[in-house]
Design a protein around this motif. Structure first.
Motif, PDB file in Angstrom:
ATOM      1  N   GLN A 154       0.838  -1.210   0.000  1.00  0.00           N
ATOM      2  CA  GLN A 154       0.000   0.000   0.000  1.00  0.00           C
ATOM      3  C   GLN A 154       0.869   1.254   0.000  1.00  0.00           C
ATOM      4  O   GLN A 154       0.598   2.211  -0.733  1.00  0.00           O
ATOM      5  N   GLU A 158       1.094   4.077  -3.138  1.00  0.00           N
ATOM      6  CA  GLU A 158       0.913   5.518  -2.929  1.00  0.00           C
ATOM      7  C   GLU A 158       2.150   6.282  -3.396  1.00  0.00           C
ATOM      8  O   GLU A 158       2.038   7.339  -4.037  1.00  0.00           O
ATOM      9  N   ASN A 161       2.252   6.218  -7.286  1.00  0.00           N
ATOM     10  CA  ASN A 161       1.246   7.106  -7.878  1.00  0.00           C
ATOM     11  C   ASN A 161       1.677   8.567  -7.796  1.00  0.00           C
ATOM     12  O   ASN A 161       1.505   9.336  -8.747  1.00  0.00           O
ATOM     13  N   THR A 162       2.225   8.958  -6.648  1.00  0.00           N
ATOM     14  CA  THR A 162       2.679  10.331  -6.493  1.00  0.00           C
ATOM     15  C   THR A 162       3.873  10.618  -7.386  1.00  0.00           C
ATOM     16  O   THR A 162       3.991  11.699  -7.971  1.00  0.00           O
ATOM     17  N   ASP A 185       8.387   6.754   4.317  1.00  0.00           N
ATOM     18  CA  ASP A 185       7.002   6.298   4.312  1.00  0.00           C
ATOM     19  C   ASP A 185       6.884   4.877   4.851  1.00  0.00           C
ATOM     20  O   ASP A 185       5.976   4.565   5.634  1.00  0.00           O
ATOM     21  N   SER A 189       5.098   4.082   8.484  1.00  0.00           N
ATOM     22  CA  SER A 189       3.887   3.283   8.436  1.00  0.00           C
ATOM     23  C   SER A 189       4.040   1.951   9.147  1.00  0.00           C
ATOM     24  O   SER A 189       3.223   1.595  10.004  1.00  0.00           O
ATOM     25  N   SER A 195       0.379   7.129   8.795  1.00  0.00           N
ATOM     26  CA  SER A 195       0.039   7.128   7.380  1.00  0.00           C
ATOM     27  C   SER A 195       0.408   8.481   6.808  1.00  0.00           C
ATOM     28  O   SER A 195       0.436   9.490   7.512  1.00  0.00           O
ATOM     29  N   ASN A 197       2.260  10.479   2.917  1.00  0.00           N
ATOM     30  CA  ASN A 197       3.111  10.331   1.742  1.00  0.00           C
ATOM     31  C   ASN A 197       4.169  11.421   1.774  1.00  0.00           C
ATOM     32  O   ASN A 197       3.885  12.590   1.551  1.00  0.00           O
ATOM     33  N   GLN A 200       4.711  13.616  -1.272  1.00  0.00           N
ATOM     34  CA  GLN A 200       3.708  14.656  -1.454  1.00  0.00           C
ATOM     35  C   GLN A 200       3.773  15.707  -0.355  1.00  0.00           C
ATOM     36  O   GLN A 200       3.575  16.894  -0.587  1.00  0.00           O
TER      37      GLN A 200
END
Length: 496
Positions: A154, A158, A161-162, A185, A189, A195, A197, A200
């Protein structure tokens, strides 16, 4: 005048006493009749290391190259502290594995009463380490590592994607910062239950504290705390920034309280290490759990960042290897509809790439042990005495031309099964081995592999004008890390 005279005599007397003590210490191996490189006054065999003029691995490489095959070990001095410098791989196996019971201590500085976060598995020794190791070894079982995989994937999704939204065309990227965001990250986590990113939102408090906890680090201070631990404890020396220490302790306490107050069905649960540490057969206190969570930052953050950065650097210089790695990643992920435990096992060449990175750019260039009882070196007349400090030069072993042909060349083929089988298992030690090897090795390898997949699957890396070639190491650090941040051109590509 009389007072001045007395002051001068006292000063001269004190300096003379210090001089005699230093000379006595630097005569240890001569008195024992052990082969050794003649030490320099005060510096021993590491002249230039503490001021940052050369890296520790260079000093170790020099001794290794000059004395290998002349004896199973030689004498070595880190300033005035004598060390057993291990040269023979069979002796390495005895120390780390076969007779590890003689070498259960590392000799690192810790002060649990004054600095609770130092009560982690890396730093503790003696009965405190044995008790903690017995309590926590069940945390790092293969079954628990598999339970962590969904949460790790997970985080990876993330991050990926970023990254895709930030890199839409060819541009120069700070790779050191990029991989630091991924590893931050993962640790935030899976080790602390947070949680977020970092790619980001890079200025989170957790992100800042992972950089600030060692703000006051100096090689000479670290050396003095190792050489005079009792005095360091009396002076209440602290290795880590107090604000950062308080932050991590409060964070773990808060996260533990939230987890204990939250009821979830097993099917919905994403696991993290705080849960595993809380569920040990002999439960750890919140402070002990905080120290173990901090251990992931202390022992893992810098070496994992360096490994992924070095890996992308090497692949950028060798595009054919990078393309081969990417092709394997895309093929395996397509066959298994994404990353799974099975697909990770099939990424054989990708693992070879990571292992070759760990060999050529070994994050921990040496391993430390201390004898808890005298050890007779097999098939020799030598004895490693009780209390002797031992240093195993892993980086030098990894660059031994008699083990690895053209050792400075990056070649993942070295880790094909047939090549590995003809080498000693002690010729590759990025995580140590045996009783005091890295207890989280399986997790670290999984973190690196998942991270490399995320970085390579949809992006290509090439050198740019800001890429420092050849690579240089930071001589102010004990670990092998880049002297300056690694920068590469990154471009988005379609999966094949």
């Amino acid at each position: 005048m009389e007072l001045l005279h007395r002051t001068i005599l006292t000063t001269l007397g004190a300096l003379s006493l210090i001089y005699v003590l230093i000379k006595f210490s630097l005569g240890y191996w001569k008195r024992r009749g052990i082969l050794h490189e003649k030490p320099k006054f005060l510096w021993g065999n590491i002249k230039g290391v503490l001021p940052g003029k050369r890296h520790m691995y260079e000093a170790l490489q020099f001794i290794y190259d000059n004395y290998k095959e002349r004896a199973p070990f030689v004498g070595f001095y880190a300033c005035i502290k004598p060390f057993v410098f291990v040269l023979d791989l069979d002796l390495v196996r005895h120390i780390l594995v076969t007779d590890a019971g003689h070498f259960t201590t590392r000799g690192l500085y810790h002060n649990v009463n004054n600095e609770p976060l130092s009560g982690n598995l890396l730093q503790l020794d003696g009965h405190k380490w044995r008790a903690l190791h017995a309590q926590t070894k069940g945390v790092f079982t293969p079954s628990n590592m598999q339970k962590l995989l969904p949460q790790l994937l997970q985080v990876q999704a993330e991050f990926q994607n970023t990254l895709a939204t930030k890199v839409k065309e060819r541009q120069t990227i700070n790779i050191s910062e990029l991989v630091d965001n991924y590893n931050t990250d993962v640790i935030s986590s899976l080790a602390f239950g947070l949680s977020g990113n970092s790619l980001q939102f890079p200025q989170t408090e957790f992100h800042q504290m992972t950089r600030n906890y060692w703000n006051n680090f100096k090689l000479w201070k670290a050396y003095l705390s190792l050489e005079f631990p009792t005095l360091a404890r009396l002076l209440q020396h602290k290795s880590y920034d107090e604000c950062a220490s308080e932050y991590f302790q409060k964070l773990v306490h808060t996260q533990l309280q939230q987890q204990r107050n939250t009821q979830r069905r097993d099917g919905e649960q994403l696991f993290n290490f705080l849960q595993f540490f809380s569920a040990t057969e002999r439960p750890l206190s919140d402070v002990q759990i905080a120290a173990q969570a901090f251990g992931f930052i202390l022992a893992g953050m810098v070496p994992l960042n360096a490994t992924l950065s070095f890996c992308l650097y090497e692949l950028a210089l060798k595009p054919e290897l990078q393309e081969r790695t990417r092709l394997e990643i895309n093929k395996v992920l397509q066959q298994h509809n994404g990353l799974t435990a099975e697909s990770l096992r099939e990424l054989k060449y990708t693992k070879q790439v990571l292992n070759e990175t760990l060999r050529l750019h070994t994050p921990y260039p040496f391993l430390l042990r201390r004898t808890t009882k005298s050890f007779e070196v097999p098939k020799s007349v030598f004895v490693i005495a009780h209390g002797n400090n031992v240093i195993i030069p892993t980086a030098a072993i990894h660059r031994d031309a008699s083990i690895y042909e053209e050792p400075l060349r990056f070649d993942p083929a070295r880790f094909e099964a047939k090549a590995v089988n003809v080498r000693s298992d002690m010729s590759f030690l990025p995580f140590g081995a045996g009783l005091r090897g890295c207890i989280a090795q399986q997790f670290a390898e999984m973190q690196l592999l998942v991270g490399l997949v995320a970085l390579l699957q949809h992006h290509r890396y090439t050198p740019c004008a800001d890429t420092v070639i050849p690579l240089q190491y930071d001589t102010r650090k004990l670990l092998l890390v880049p002297k300056t941040d690694i920068r590469l051109i990154v471009e988005r590509i379609d999966s094949k």
